[in-house]
Design a protein around this motif. Structure first.
Motif, PDB file in Angstrom:
ATOM      1  N   GLN A 149     -29.634   6.196 -20.177  1.00 38.81           N
ATOM      2  CA  GLN A 149     -30.868   5.485 -19.848  1.00 38.81           C
ATOM      3  C   GLN A 149     -31.213   5.610 -18.367  1.00 38.81           C
ATOM      4  OE1 GLN A 149     -29.949   1.545 -21.210  1.00 38.81           O
ATOM      5  NE2 GLN A 149     -30.003   2.112 -23.389  1.00 38.81           N
ATOM      6  N   ARG A 150     -30.165   5.709 -17.531  1.00 34.51           N
ATOM      7  CA  ARG A 150     -30.365   5.820 -16.081  1.00 34.51           C
ATOM      8  C   ARG A 150     -30.702   7.250 -15.657  1.00 34.51           C
ATOM      9  NH1 ARG A 150     -25.643   3.337 -14.287  1.00 34.51           N
ATOM     10  NH2 ARG A 150     -24.548   5.336 -14.281  1.00 34.51           N
ATOM     11  N   LEU A 151     -30.436   8.206 -16.527  1.00 35.94           N
ATOM     12  CA  LEU A 151     -30.554   9.616 -16.155  1.00 35.94           C
ATOM     13  C   LEU A 151     -31.964  10.032 -15.742  1.00 35.94           C
ATOM     14  CD1 LEU A 151     -29.211  12.338 -15.812  1.00 35.94           C
ATOM     15  CD2 LEU A 151     -29.565  12.773 -18.258  1.00 35.94           C
TER      16      LEU A 151
ATOM     17  N   ILE B 293     -26.867  14.239  -4.092  1.00 37.05           N
ATOM     18  CA  ILE B 293     -26.394  13.318  -5.123  1.00 37.05           C
ATOM     19  C   ILE B 293     -25.294  12.411  -4.563  1.00 37.05           C
ATOM     20  CG2 ILE B 293     -27.053  14.787  -7.077  1.00 37.05           C
ATOM     21  CD1 ILE B 293     -24.126  15.619  -7.328  1.00 37.05           C
ATOM     22  N   PHE B 294     -25.414  12.065  -3.295  1.00 36.00           N
ATOM     23  CA  PHE B 294     -24.394  11.255  -2.623  1.00 36.00           C
ATOM     24  C   PHE B 294     -24.153   9.918  -3.313  1.00 36.00           C
ATOM     25  CE2 PHE B 294     -28.261   9.503  -0.986  1.00 36.00           C
ATOM     26  CZ  PHE B 294     -27.988   8.198  -0.620  1.00 36.00           C
ATOM     27  N   ASP B 295     -25.199   9.367  -3.941  1.00 31.10           N
ATOM     28  CA  ASP B 295     -25.100   8.038  -4.541  1.00 31.10           C
ATOM     29  C   ASP B 295     -24.939   8.083  -6.064  1.00 31.10           C
ATOM     30  OD1 ASP B 295     -27.619   9.098  -4.877  1.00 31.10           O
ATOM     31  OD2 ASP B 295     -28.703   7.270  -4.336  1.00 31.10           O
ATOM     32  N   TRP B 296     -24.685   9.257  -6.636  1.00 33.17           N
ATOM     33  CA  TRP B 296     -24.467   9.366  -8.071  1.00 33.17           C
ATOM     34  C   TRP B 296     -23.034   8.978  -8.409  1.00 33.17           C
ATOM     35  CZ3 TRP B 296     -26.979  13.595 -11.480  1.00 33.17           C
ATOM     36  CH2 TRP B 296     -28.355  13.664 -11.215  1.00 33.17           C
ATOM     37  N   GLU B 297     -22.863   8.366  -9.561  1.00 37.44           N
ATOM     38  CA  GLU B 297     -21.531   8.104 -10.090  1.00 37.44           C
ATOM     39  C   GLU B 297     -21.089   9.303 -10.935  1.00 37.44           C
ATOM     40  OE1 GLU B 297     -19.698   5.623  -9.162  1.00 37.44           O
ATOM     41  OE2 GLU B 297     -21.330   4.747  -7.986  1.00 37.44           O
ATOM     42  N   GLU B 298     -19.799   9.332 -11.229  1.00 39.52           N
ATOM     43  CA  GLU B 298     -19.260  10.457 -11.999  1.00 39.52           C
ATOM     44  C   GLU B 298     -19.960  10.595 -13.351  1.00 39.52           C
ATOM     45  OE1 GLU B 298     -14.865  12.219 -13.246  1.00 39.52           O
ATOM     46  OE2 GLU B 298     -15.148  10.061 -13.068  1.00 39.52           O
ATOM     47  N   THR B 299     -20.228   9.475 -14.002  1.00 41.44           N
ATOM     48  CA  THR B 299     -20.862   9.541 -15.313  1.00 41.44           C
ATOM     49  C   THR B 299     -22.321  10.004 -15.223  1.00 41.44           C
ATOM     50  OG1 THR B 299     -21.258   7.154 -15.138  1.00 41.44           O
ATOM     51  CG2 THR B 299     -19.386   7.882 -16.491  1.00 41.44           C
ATOM     52  N   ASP B 300     -22.982   9.777 -14.093  1.00 45.09           N
ATOM     53  CA  ASP B 300     -24.334  10.302 -13.911  1.00 45.09           C
ATOM     54  C   ASP B 300     -24.311  11.827 -13.925  1.00 45.09           C
ATOM     55  OD1 ASP B 300     -25.511   7.749 -13.545  1.00 45.09           O
ATOM     56  OD2 ASP B 300     -24.935   7.748 -11.434  1.00 45.09           O
ATOM     57  N   VAL B 301     -23.314  12.383 -13.252  1.00 41.39           N
ATOM     58  CA  VAL B 301     -23.190  13.836 -13.172  1.00 41.39           C
ATOM     59  C   VAL B 301     -22.964  14.429 -14.562  1.00 41.39           C
ATOM     60  CG1 VAL B 301     -21.824  15.725 -12.221  1.00 41.39           C
ATOM     61  CG2 VAL B 301     -22.297  13.712 -10.817  1.00 41.39           C
TER      62      VAL B 301
ATOM     63  N   ILE C 191     -12.813  14.580 -19.576  1.00 45.95           N
ATOM     64  CA  ILE C 191     -14.222  14.454 -19.208  1.00 45.95           C
ATOM     65  C   ILE C 191     -14.721  13.066 -19.608  1.00 45.95           C
ATOM     66  CG2 ILE C 191     -16.554  15.309 -19.687  1.00 45.95           C
ATOM     67  CD1 ILE C 191     -15.269  18.089 -20.080  1.00 45.95           C
ATOM     68  N   PRO C 192     -15.334  12.333 -18.690  1.00 48.84           N
ATOM     69  CA  PRO C 192     -15.755  10.961 -18.986  1.00 48.84           C
ATOM     70  C   PRO C 192     -16.752  10.895 -20.144  1.00 48.84           C
ATOM     71  CG  PRO C 192     -15.889  11.415 -16.641  1.00 48.84           C
ATOM     72  CD  PRO C 192     -15.645  12.717 -17.302  1.00 48.84           C
TER      73      PRO C 192
ATOM     74  N   GLN D 101     -16.238   9.960  -4.787  1.00 46.04           N
ATOM     75  CA  GLN D 101     -15.206  10.960  -5.041  1.00 46.04           C
ATOM     76  C   GLN D 101     -13.878  10.622  -4.370  1.00 46.04           C
ATOM     77  OE1 GLN D 101     -17.511  14.375  -3.728  1.00 46.04           O
ATOM     78  NE2 GLN D 101     -17.404  15.259  -5.781  1.00 46.04           N
ATOM     79  N   SER D 102     -13.934  10.069  -3.172  1.00 48.83           N
ATOM     80  CA  SER D 102     -12.696   9.774  -2.442  1.00 48.83           C
ATOM     81  C   SER D 102     -12.978   8.834  -1.285  1.00 48.83           C
ATOM     82  CB  SER D 102     -12.066  11.075  -1.903  1.00 48.83           C
ATOM     83  OG  SER D 102     -12.870  11.630  -0.876  1.00 48.83           O
ATOM     84  N   ASP D 103     -11.903   8.288  -0.723  1.00 52.02           N
ATOM     85  CA  ASP D 103     -12.029   7.390   0.429  1.00 52.02           C
ATOM     86  C   ASP D 103     -12.653   8.098   1.622  1.00 52.02           C
ATOM     87  OD1 ASP D 103     -10.838   5.391  -1.047  1.00 52.02           O
ATOM     88  OD2 ASP D 103      -8.840   5.724  -0.229  1.00 52.02           O
ATOM     89  N   THR D 104     -12.380   9.399   1.776  1.00 51.08           N
ATOM     90  CA  THR D 104     -12.898  10.126   2.926  1.00 51.08           C
ATOM     91  C   THR D 104     -14.393  10.381   2.833  1.00 51.08           C
ATOM     92  OG1 THR D 104     -12.336  12.255   1.888  1.00 51.08           O
ATOM     93  CG2 THR D 104     -10.684  11.259   3.344  1.00 51.08           C
TER      94      THR D 104
END
Length: 243
Positions: A20-22, A179-187, A11-12, A155-158
């Motif tokens: 801070q971005r949350l 949440i299309f523009d969220w990064e993994e760490t945002d989640v 888990i990241p 999440q992936s190239d596709t």
């Protein structure tokens, strides 16, 4: 004999910058979900029970939005995933609507091709996905004015071209990726800050979780979806739910 074992994904770690971005991310998600609910009352959120989907589930329930939450029980889920369904229903007031494959169709497929047919050819794997995932989803969305997913671009190239709103041409309804523009760490920042219930497989090296036969842990540094249908090329690694 070597006793070396590769380091599995973990888990990241959520950094201070993620925390801070949350608030900004959370406010934007709230706004997006309210917009969807206002435009399309009784829209359907199709939850895969992944951490992304649990984040969206948490927000829908916090806001008490008129969005139905469904999930697909394929008949091939890990015990940990089944446990999360129960935990979600205990935690939140909105109960998951669980859709199953047509039992006769699933049994006929395995009788004709075998329980491990998904490993033989992409065509058979996709047919299995159709029986266990796509057909049940079609039933779940039969009367829906729109639906939501937990997909993210990174999440992936596709999924690199995902947008907030799309049009599902096959079903002729709107489709949203809030949440299309969220990064993994945002989640993970949201999940940890709000004590969101999660699949225990995340603690076992599974960053992306599907059916038990088609999912495995991944090594540290690999793409987070590399454990899904790992025997196929990266270009075919979708079940068809989002085609």
């Amino acid at each position: 004999m070597s006793s070396f074992r590769p380091q599995l994904w973990t888990i990241p770690e959520v950094a201070d910058t993620d925390k801070q971005r949350l608030p900004e991310r959370t406010t934007l998600l709230e706004q997006r979900l309210r917009i969807i609910a206002e435009r399309f009352p009784q829209a359907v959120f199709a939850s895969s029970l992944a951490v992304e989907d649990m984040v969206i589930t948490d927000m829908i329930c916090r806001l008490q939005l008129p969005i139905r939450i469904i999930t697909l029980h394929t008949g091939k889920l890990n015990a940990e995933t089944e446990a999360l369904i129960a935990a979600t229903n205990t935690r939140y007031p909105i109960k998951l609507e669980v859709f199953h494959p047509i039992a006769d169709d699933a049994a006929e497929f395995e009788q004709q091709f075998g329980a491990t047919a998904m490993y033989d050819r992409v065509e058979l794997r996709r047919r299995c996905c159709h029986i266990r995932k796509i057909e049940p989803l079609n039933r779940a969305l039969a009367t829906a004015p729109a639906w939501l997913t937990g997909q993210r671009r990174s999440q992936s190239d596709t999924r690199s071209e995902l947008a907030f709103e799309e049009h599902d041409h096959a079903r002729d309804i709107a489709k949203f990726n809030p949440i299309f523009d969220w990064e993994e760490t945002d989640v993970w920042a949201y999940a940890q800050a709000n004590d969101v219930p999660l699949n225990d497989l995340y603690r076992q090296g599974y960053p992306s979780i599907g059916c038990e036969p088609c999912t495995r842990p991944v090594k540290q540094g690999e793409n987070i979806r590399s454990g899904r249908w790992w025997w196929e090329s990266k270009d075919s690694k979708e079940c068809g739910l989002h085609k």
